[in-house]
Design a protein around this motif. Structure first.
Motif, PDB file in Angstrom:
ATOM      1  N   ILE A 158      -4.985  -5.334   4.220  1.00  0.00           N
ATOM      2  CA  ILE A 158      -4.786  -4.251   5.189  1.00  0.00           C
ATOM      3  C   ILE A 158      -5.507  -2.996   4.707  1.00  0.00           C
ATOM      4  CG2 ILE A 158      -3.065  -2.734   6.239  1.00  0.00           C
ATOM      5  CD1 ILE A 158      -1.132  -5.121   6.156  1.00  0.00           C
ATOM      6  N   SER A 159      -5.393  -2.707   3.438  1.00  0.00           N
ATOM      7  CA  SER A 159      -5.999  -1.509   2.869  1.00  0.00           C
ATOM      8  C   SER A 159      -7.512  -1.515   3.017  1.00  0.00           C
ATOM      9  CB  SER A 159      -5.613  -1.369   1.396  1.00  0.00           C
ATOM     10  OG  SER A 159      -4.229  -1.190   1.285  1.00  0.00           O
ATOM     11  N   PHE A 173       0.851  -1.177   0.000  1.00  0.00           N
ATOM     12  CA  PHE A 173       0.000   0.000   0.000  1.00  0.00           C
ATOM     13  C   PHE A 173       0.888   1.228   0.000  1.00  0.00           C
ATOM     14  CE2 PHE A 173       0.394  -1.172   4.491  1.00  0.00           C
ATOM     15  CZ  PHE A 173       0.812   0.032   5.072  1.00  0.00           C
ATOM     16  N   PHE A 174       0.337   2.324  -0.453  1.00  0.00           N
ATOM     17  CA  PHE A 174       1.053   3.592  -0.531  1.00  0.00           C
ATOM     18  C   PHE A 174       0.289   4.607   0.298  1.00  0.00           C
ATOM     19  CE2 PHE A 174       1.599   1.136  -4.371  1.00  0.00           C
ATOM     20  CZ  PHE A 174       2.975   1.055  -4.464  1.00  0.00           C
ATOM     21  N   HIS A 175       0.995   5.235   1.213  1.00  0.00           N
ATOM     22  CA  HIS A 175       0.361   6.160   2.143  1.00  0.00           C
ATOM     23  C   HIS A 175       1.060   7.513   2.032  1.00  0.00           C
ATOM     24  CE1 HIS A 175      -2.307   6.610   5.590  1.00  0.00           C
ATOM     25  NE2 HIS A 175      -1.377   7.362   6.140  1.00  0.00           N
ATOM     26  N   GLY A 211      -8.268   2.959  -2.571  1.00  0.00           N
ATOM     27  CA  GLY A 211      -7.775   2.533  -1.272  1.00  0.00           C
ATOM     28  C   GLY A 211      -8.108   1.129  -0.851  1.00  0.00           C
ATOM     29  N   TRP A 212      -9.028   0.484  -1.489  1.00  0.00           N
ATOM     30  CA  TRP A 212      -9.583  -0.780  -0.999  1.00  0.00           C
ATOM     31  C   TRP A 212      -8.836  -2.023  -1.438  1.00  0.00           C
ATOM     32  CZ3 TRP A 212     -13.379   0.523   2.282  1.00  0.00           C
ATOM     33  CH2 TRP A 212     -13.979   1.770   2.101  1.00  0.00           C
ATOM     34  N   TRP A 213      -7.876  -1.922  -2.323  1.00  0.00           N
ATOM     35  CA  TRP A 213      -7.287  -3.096  -2.977  1.00  0.00           C
ATOM     36  C   TRP A 213      -6.169  -3.714  -2.156  1.00  0.00           C
ATOM     37  CZ3 TRP A 213     -10.967  -3.882  -6.039  1.00  0.00           C
ATOM     38  CH2 TRP A 213     -11.628  -2.814  -6.647  1.00  0.00           C
TER      39      TRP A 213
END
Length: 154
Positions: free
Chosen positions: A61-62, A27-29, A56-58
């Motif tokens: 954790i995301s 994920f990228f935050h 965001g859902w993929w």
């Protein structure tokens, strides 16, 4: 006073927004925050929240992180809801020789008040009219004094 994003002299509020993009295993935050004017609050809220909502859902954790990020963004947006709009014709405060000359006459008062613990915003609002300068110009002047002091120490 001065928006930390666009630099305009306008009412500001301290806010932050997050962006979360899920990518199955990764994920990228991303976060952004600071004293922002209403225009920048609206811009960052829309950009960060829409990207998070759609991307965001993929990921495992995301899937759980995305709703939290969306709620945090919405809460921060509504905290800034009462922020006054950017005045028409608002500009980035500029210092020219005439303004600097007028501010130099009140520099000792400016420094004394800051050393006594008054906030820069409060001092800028009080000192500005005395020097025929905007509060934003007073803030820029103080920033220039600090930069000058740092350069002298090197």
């Amino acid at each position: 006073m001065i928006c930390q994003s666009c630099g305009l002299e306008a009412p500001t509020r301290k806010v932050f927004f997050m962006q979360h993009i899920g990518a199955v295993v990764l994920f990228f935050h991303k976060r952004i925050g600071g004293q922002f004017c209403r225009n920048c609050v609206n811009k960052y809220f829309a950009e960060f929240t829409l990207k998070t909502f759609f991307l965001g859902w993929w990921g495992v954790i995301s899937f759980f992180a995305t709703p939290i990020v969306l709620i945090v963004n919405i809460v921060n947006y509504f905290r800034a809801w009462t922020l006054a709009p950017v005045p028409p014709g608002a500009t980035v405060p500029q210092l020219d020789d005439a303004v600097v000359g007028r501010l130099q006459t009140v520099t000792s008062e400016l420094i004394d008040r800051l050393n006594k613990g008054e906030t820069l915003d409060a001092v800028a609002v009080a000192i500005g009219p005395k020097a025929r300068a905007t509060p934003g110009q007073v803030v820029r002047y103080v920033q220039a004094l600090i930069a000058q002091q740092k350069a002298a120490k090197k």
